[in-house]
Write an enzyme that holds these catalytic residues in place. Sequence first.
Site, PDB file in Angstrom:
ATOM      1  N   ASP A   1     -17.379   8.869  -4.080  1.00 47.60           N
ATOM      2  CA  ASP A   1     -16.577   9.907  -3.639  1.00 47.60           C
ATOM      3  C   ASP A   1     -15.812  10.669  -4.502  1.00 47.60           C
ATOM      4  O   ASP A   1     -15.687  10.249  -5.520  1.00 47.60           O
ATOM      5  CB  ASP A   1     -15.942   9.402  -2.272  1.00 47.60           C
TER       6      ASP A   1
ATOM      7  N   ASN B   1      -9.095  -0.505   6.852  1.00 46.13           N
ATOM      8  CA  ASN B   1      -9.590   0.001   8.249  1.00 46.13           C
ATOM      9  C   ASN B   1     -11.442  -0.209   8.064  1.00 46.13           C
ATOM     10  O   ASN B   1     -12.050   0.347   8.954  1.00 46.13           O
ATOM     11  CB  ASN B   1      -9.602   1.394   8.651  1.00 46.13           C
TER      12      ASN B   1
ATOM     13  N   HIS C   1     -13.417   1.166   5.723  1.00 43.59           N
ATOM     14  CA  HIS C   1     -13.952   2.245   5.063  1.00 43.59           C
ATOM     15  C   HIS C   1     -14.984   1.668   3.795  1.00 43.59           C
ATOM     16  O   HIS C   1     -14.202   1.035   3.106  1.00 43.59           O
ATOM     17  CB  HIS C   1     -13.558   3.345   5.217  1.00 43.59           C
TER      18      HIS C   1
ATOM     19  N   GLU D   1     -15.100   6.572   7.182  1.00 45.47           N
ATOM     20  CA  GLU D   1     -14.239   6.270   8.014  1.00 45.47           C
ATOM     21  C   GLU D   1     -14.592   5.754   9.335  1.00 45.47           C
ATOM     22  O   GLU D   1     -15.629   6.292   9.757  1.00 45.47           O
ATOM     23  CB  GLU D   1     -13.184   7.477   8.108  1.00 45.47           C
TER      24      GLU D   1
END
Length: 244
Positions: free
Chosen positions: A67, A136, A138, A143
């Site tokens: 990313d 979380n 990810h 996400e």
Amino acid sequence: MEIIVAKDYADLSRRACRIIASDIKKKPDLVLGLATGSTPLGTYQELVRLYREEGLDFSRVVTFNLDEYCGLSKDNPQSYHYYMFENFFKHVNIKPENIHIPDGTAVDVESHCRKYDEEIARHGGIDLQLLGIGHNGHIGFNEPGDELLTVTHVTELTPDTIKANSRFFNSMDEVPKKAITMGLGTIMQAKKIVLLASGKSKAGIMAELLDENAVSTKNPASFLLLHKDVTVIIDEEAAELLKK
Ligand code: PGA
């Protein structure tokens, strides 16, 4: 899924490095998927050490990063381009033309994303993908949400992620709100995956991932439970809430 509990962060980094180095020795033109963040830093340091001390050869290795933040140029110290060169690439003999990182400043970003996936396919897919995990769940910047996209795409970062990543910026306001990320399909097509998790702050998400045996778009990392060759390297602090 193989789970390796490492004593501490240094042990985790050495173990991850050993897997990568062994795969490079077996296949010198390994297609390596790479991650950023704090967690893989020790792995990169170990790989650099092996290059210097044992001549681990990166000259034919091809890399694809997961990313990049939208809007940050390659020379921006907060960009993942900068991170990768500072922490890894400039210290080993990898060829610049073999390095691939999404371009956060691409004008036609849709076409850039398509070409990124095509380039991965042209190299025969990713042999070994290194992953961190967000609090979380990810992976890359996929996400939690109602749906997960399969291909490389632009995504909005969640408030959780913006907050977690603000530690690398002067303020929350400076954290880009969007990023380009490989999709879940791109990641899941990697032949082998190594997921790293270190520290108490990852204990909750790792217990959710490893104890619940359930797949949900609310926890993107849970899709890794469906992959046939995943090694999780977790240190004792990140493993402290595991029941198994
Ligand atoms: P970290 O980030 O390694 O800095 O904890 C992991 C991630 O957000 O994927």
